[in-house]
Design a protein around this motif. Structure first.
Motif, PDB file in Angstrom:
ATOM      1  N   LYS A 137     -70.429  29.716  -2.327  1.00 44.88           N
ATOM      2  CA  LYS A 137     -70.880  30.793  -3.226  1.00 44.88           C
ATOM      3  C   LYS A 137     -71.486  30.205  -4.508  1.00 44.88           C
ATOM      4  N   ASN A 138     -72.160  29.041  -4.358  1.00 42.82           N
ATOM      5  CA  ASN A 138     -72.746  28.344  -5.512  1.00 42.82           C
ATOM      6  C   ASN A 138     -71.727  28.176  -6.641  1.00 42.82           C
ATOM      7  N   GLU A 139     -70.533  27.724  -6.241  1.00 45.63           N
ATOM      8  CA  GLU A 139     -69.433  27.553  -7.195  1.00 45.63           C
ATOM      9  C   GLU A 139     -69.844  26.660  -8.357  1.00 45.63           C
ATOM     10  N   GLN A 140     -69.477  27.075  -9.560  1.00 42.33           N
ATOM     11  CA  GLN A 140     -69.761  26.290 -10.755  1.00 42.33           C
ATOM     12  C   GLN A 140     -68.495  25.565 -11.203  1.00 42.33           C
ATOM     13  N   PHE A 141     -68.614  24.273 -11.388  1.00 44.35           N
ATOM     14  CA  PHE A 141     -67.505  23.484 -11.881  1.00 44.35           C
ATOM     15  C   PHE A 141     -67.552  23.452 -13.406  1.00 44.35           C
ATOM     16  N   VAL A 142     -66.412  23.635 -14.046  1.00 47.23           N
ATOM     17  CA  VAL A 142     -66.337  23.578 -15.501  1.00 47.23           C
ATOM     18  C   VAL A 142     -65.826  22.205 -15.897  1.00 47.23           C
ATOM     19  N   ILE A 143     -66.604  21.488 -16.700  1.00 47.71           N
ATOM     20  CA  ILE A 143     -66.287  20.117 -17.065  1.00 47.71           C
ATOM     21  C   ILE A 143     -66.292  19.970 -18.575  1.00 47.71           C
ATOM     22  N   GLU A 144     -65.399  19.132 -19.073  1.00 52.69           N
ATOM     23  CA  GLU A 144     -65.301  18.870 -20.504  1.00 52.69           C
ATOM     24  C   GLU A 144     -65.589  17.400 -20.766  1.00 52.69           C
ATOM     25  N   VAL A 145     -66.483  17.144 -21.710  1.00 51.57           N
ATOM     26  CA  VAL A 145     -66.806  15.780 -22.108  1.00 51.57           C
ATOM     27  C   VAL A 145     -66.463  15.621 -23.586  1.00 51.57           C
ATOM     28  N   LYS A 146     -65.680  14.577 -23.900  1.00 49.50           N
ATOM     29  CA  LYS A 146     -65.199  14.368 -25.261  1.00 49.50           C
ATOM     30  C   LYS A 146     -65.670  13.015 -25.787  1.00 49.50           C
ATOM     31  N   SER A 147     -66.157  13.014 -27.027  1.00 50.13           N
ATOM     32  CA  SER A 147     -66.561  11.776 -27.694  1.00 50.13           C
ATOM     33  C   SER A 147     -65.956  11.762 -29.092  1.00 50.13           C
ATOM     34  N   GLU A 148     -65.591  10.562 -29.582  1.00 48.54           N
ATOM     35  CA  GLU A 148     -64.972  10.432 -30.897  1.00 48.54           C
ATOM     36  C   GLU A 148     -65.702   9.416 -31.750  1.00 48.54           C
ATOM     37  N   ILE A 149     -65.618   9.602 -33.073  1.00 52.10           N
ATOM     38  CA  ILE A 149     -66.209   8.660 -34.011  1.00 52.10           C
ATOM     39  C   ILE A 149     -65.342   8.614 -35.266  1.00 52.10           C
ATOM     40  N   ILE A 150     -65.171   7.424 -35.831  1.00 52.54           N
ATOM     41  CA  ILE A 150     -64.439   7.241 -37.078  1.00 52.54           C
ATOM     42  C   ILE A 150     -65.455   7.088 -38.199  1.00 52.54           C
ATOM     43  N   LEU A 151     -65.299   7.893 -39.255  1.00 50.45           N
ATOM     44  CA  LEU A 151     -66.249   7.886 -40.362  1.00 50.45           C
ATOM     45  C   LEU A 151     -65.514   7.659 -41.685  1.00 50.45           C
ATOM     46  N   PRO A 152     -66.071   6.847 -42.577  1.00 52.21           N
ATOM     47  CA  PRO A 152     -65.415   6.549 -43.870  1.00 52.21           C
ATOM     48  C   PRO A 152     -65.659   7.633 -44.920  1.00 52.21           C
ATOM     49  N   TYR A 153     -65.411   8.873 -44.532  1.00 53.61           N
ATOM     50  CA  TYR A 153     -65.606  10.010 -45.430  1.00 53.61           C
ATOM     51  C   TYR A 153     -64.477  11.002 -45.205  1.00 53.61           C
ATOM     52  N   SER A 154     -64.301  11.958 -46.119  1.00 48.74           N
ATOM     53  CA  SER A 154     -63.253  12.964 -45.975  1.00 48.74           C
ATOM     54  C   SER A 154     -63.643  13.979 -44.908  1.00 48.74           C
ATOM     55  N   PRO A 155     -62.661  14.664 -44.338  1.00 45.42           N
ATOM     56  CA  PRO A 155     -62.963  15.686 -43.320  1.00 45.42           C
ATOM     57  C   PRO A 155     -63.908  16.771 -43.830  1.00 45.42           C
ATOM     58  N   ILE A 156     -63.754  17.201 -45.087  1.00 46.88           N
ATOM     59  CA  ILE A 156     -64.617  18.270 -45.602  1.00 46.88           C
ATOM     60  C   ILE A 156     -66.053  17.779 -45.766  1.00 46.88           C
ATOM     61  N   GLN A 157     -66.228  16.494 -46.141  1.00 49.31           N
ATOM     62  CA  GLN A 157     -67.571  15.935 -46.256  1.00 49.31           C
ATOM     63  C   GLN A 157     -68.256  15.887 -44.885  1.00 49.31           C
ATOM     64  N   VAL A 158     -67.496  15.486 -43.876  1.00 52.37           N
ATOM     65  CA  VAL A 158     -68.055  15.403 -42.523  1.00 52.37           C
ATOM     66  C   VAL A 158     -68.392  16.807 -42.013  1.00 52.37           C
ATOM     67  N   TYR A 159     -67.471  17.744 -42.234  1.00 51.05           N
ATOM     68  CA  TYR A 159     -67.692  19.125 -41.795  1.00 51.05           C
ATOM     69  C   TYR A 159     -68.944  19.721 -42.432  1.00 51.05           C
ATOM     70  N   GLU A 160     -69.077  19.583 -43.735  1.00 55.95           N
ATOM     71  CA  GLU A 160     -70.209  20.170 -44.457  1.00 55.95           C
ATOM     72  C   GLU A 160     -71.542  19.575 -43.998  1.00 55.95           C
ATOM     73  N   THR A 161     -71.500  18.334 -43.536  1.00 51.15           N
ATOM     74  CA  THR A 161     -72.735  17.669 -43.110  1.00 51.15           C
ATOM     75  C   THR A 161     -73.136  18.055 -41.692  1.00 51.15           C
ATOM     76  N   ILE A 162     -72.152  18.322 -40.841  1.00 52.56           N
ATOM     77  CA  ILE A 162     -72.455  18.566 -39.431  1.00 52.56           C
ATOM     78  C   ILE A 162     -72.662  20.052 -39.116  1.00 52.56           C
ATOM     79  N   LYS A 163     -72.141  20.942 -39.967  1.00 54.11           N
ATOM     80  CA  LYS A 163     -72.179  22.371 -39.630  1.00 54.11           C
ATOM     81  C   LYS A 163     -73.616  22.891 -39.504  1.00 54.11           C
ATOM     82  N   SER A 164     -74.512  22.344 -40.310  1.00 56.24           N
ATOM     83  CA  SER A 164     -75.914  22.740 -40.268  1.00 56.24           C
ATOM     84  C   SER A 164     -76.754  21.512 -40.584  1.00 56.24           C
ATOM     85  N   VAL A 165     -77.725  21.223 -39.719  1.00 57.71           N
ATOM     86  CA  VAL A 165     -78.519  20.002 -39.864  1.00 57.71           C
ATOM     87  C   VAL A 165     -79.992  20.370 -39.920  1.00 57.71           C
ATOM     88  N   ASP A 166     -80.622  20.017 -41.035  1.00 59.25           N
ATOM     89  CA  ASP A 166     -82.038  20.364 -41.208  1.00 59.25           C
ATOM     90  C   ASP A 166     -82.941  19.617 -40.225  1.00 59.25           C
TER      91      ASP A 166
END
Length: 298
Positions: A137-166
């Motif tokens: 029945k053209n079954e669709q498989f649901v897959i999750e892919v996870k990637s991580e990165i360590i950044l020398p900045y605070s969580p709020i700085q990283v969040y504010e930069t990634i939420k919207s990218v010009d």
């Protein structure tokens, strides 16, 4: 020899075109019948006592023509075709080898008519394809892919930069240099639950709706619409950013993409899909590091 060469090209293009037409109109699925049985049948039909026959050269040329038409028509991308090629080539070679073994053990070297000998394999392909589609029945498989990165900045700085990218502009991974979709920018309309975030790509876009939001902690979004060239077999479900503050003041950001796929066999396609998604993540991470450095130094 010239006649056999032309006939082999006609048979190959007919098989491939009809197979893709059935696939395109969702009469069959992206499964074993299309990626394995169809090329196996072609290899079997056109295979003779040796691999280097004129009919097999016709098949090779037909495959090249077919893939060029897919690319030029925007029906599939270069990455999808390159990923499928090893599976198709192995199936063709196996079909030719089976034909070689059968011919080798025959008492007489019967020279059959290529057109007549292609009818039964094509009917078997159609039968197998429709049965497979009905069972899965053209079954669709649901897959999750996870990637991580360590950044020398605070969580709020990283969040504010990634939420919207010009503008996303970073070193492109290998598959993006071929034709993996390249994100250009992401626009957040409203920073709240239910807010819409649209990511624009070369040749399409992905529209996301925020379902969970805690600044500097989590940004979870459902994909509510996506338009990318080709890739009917691929669907996007969810995009998640997690921000974890480490003891040394750094931030571990986790990017999770949840997607659906209709491709069979899974043991072959899943690792290739994972590579493609990870390269998308890698590109976003590279751009994020550059933007953080511009905004906050370091």
């Amino acid at each position: 020899m010239k006649r056999e060469f032309v006939i082999s090209i006609i048979i190959s293009l007919t098989f491939l075109s009809l197979g893709f037409a059935l696939l395109h109109y969702e009469l069959i699925g992206y499964g074993l019948s299309f990626f394995v049985f169809l090329p196996f049948a072609l290899g079997y039909i056109l295979g003779k006592s040796t691999i280097k026959t004129i009919s097999l050269w016709g098949l090779i040329i037909s495959l090249a023509i077919f893939f060029i038409l897919l690319l030029s028509g925007g029906l599939e991308g270069m990455v999808c075709i390159l990923m499928a090629m090893p599976l198709i080539i192995v199936a063709v070679a196996l079909g030719a080898f089976v034909k070689y073994l059968i011919k080798k053990n025959q008492n007489k070297d019967k020279k059959g008519n290529l057109i007549k000998s292609s009818i039964l394999p094509f009917c078997l392909f159609l039968t197998f394809a429709f049965i497979e589609t009905e069972l899965t029945k053209n079954e669709q498989f649901v897959i999750e892919v996870k990637s991580e990165i360590i950044l020398p900045y605070s969580p709020i700085q990283v969040y504010e930069t990634i939420k919207s990218v010009d503008t996303l502009d970073a070193e492109k991974p290998f598959l993006m240099k071929l034709d993996l979709p390249i994100p250009q920018k992401c626009v957040l309309e409203e920073e709240k639950i239910g807010g819409i975030r649209t990511c624009y790509f070369e040749g399409g876009q992905i529209v996301e709706k925020i379902t969970e939001l805690e600044k500097g902690k989590i940004l979870r979004m459902d994909v509510i619409d996506y338009q990318l060239t080709g890739r009917k077999w691929l669907g996007f479900k969810e995009a998640i950013y997690l921000f974890d503050e480490l003891e040394n003041g750094q931030t571990k950001m986790t990017r999770i993409t949840t997607y659906t796929s209709e491709l069979y066999p899974r043991f072959y396609w899943r690792p290739l899909e994972k590579i493609g998604i990870e390269q998308e993540h890698e590109y976003v991470f590279s751009n994020l590091k550059k933007d953080l450095k511009i905004k906050h130094g370091g």
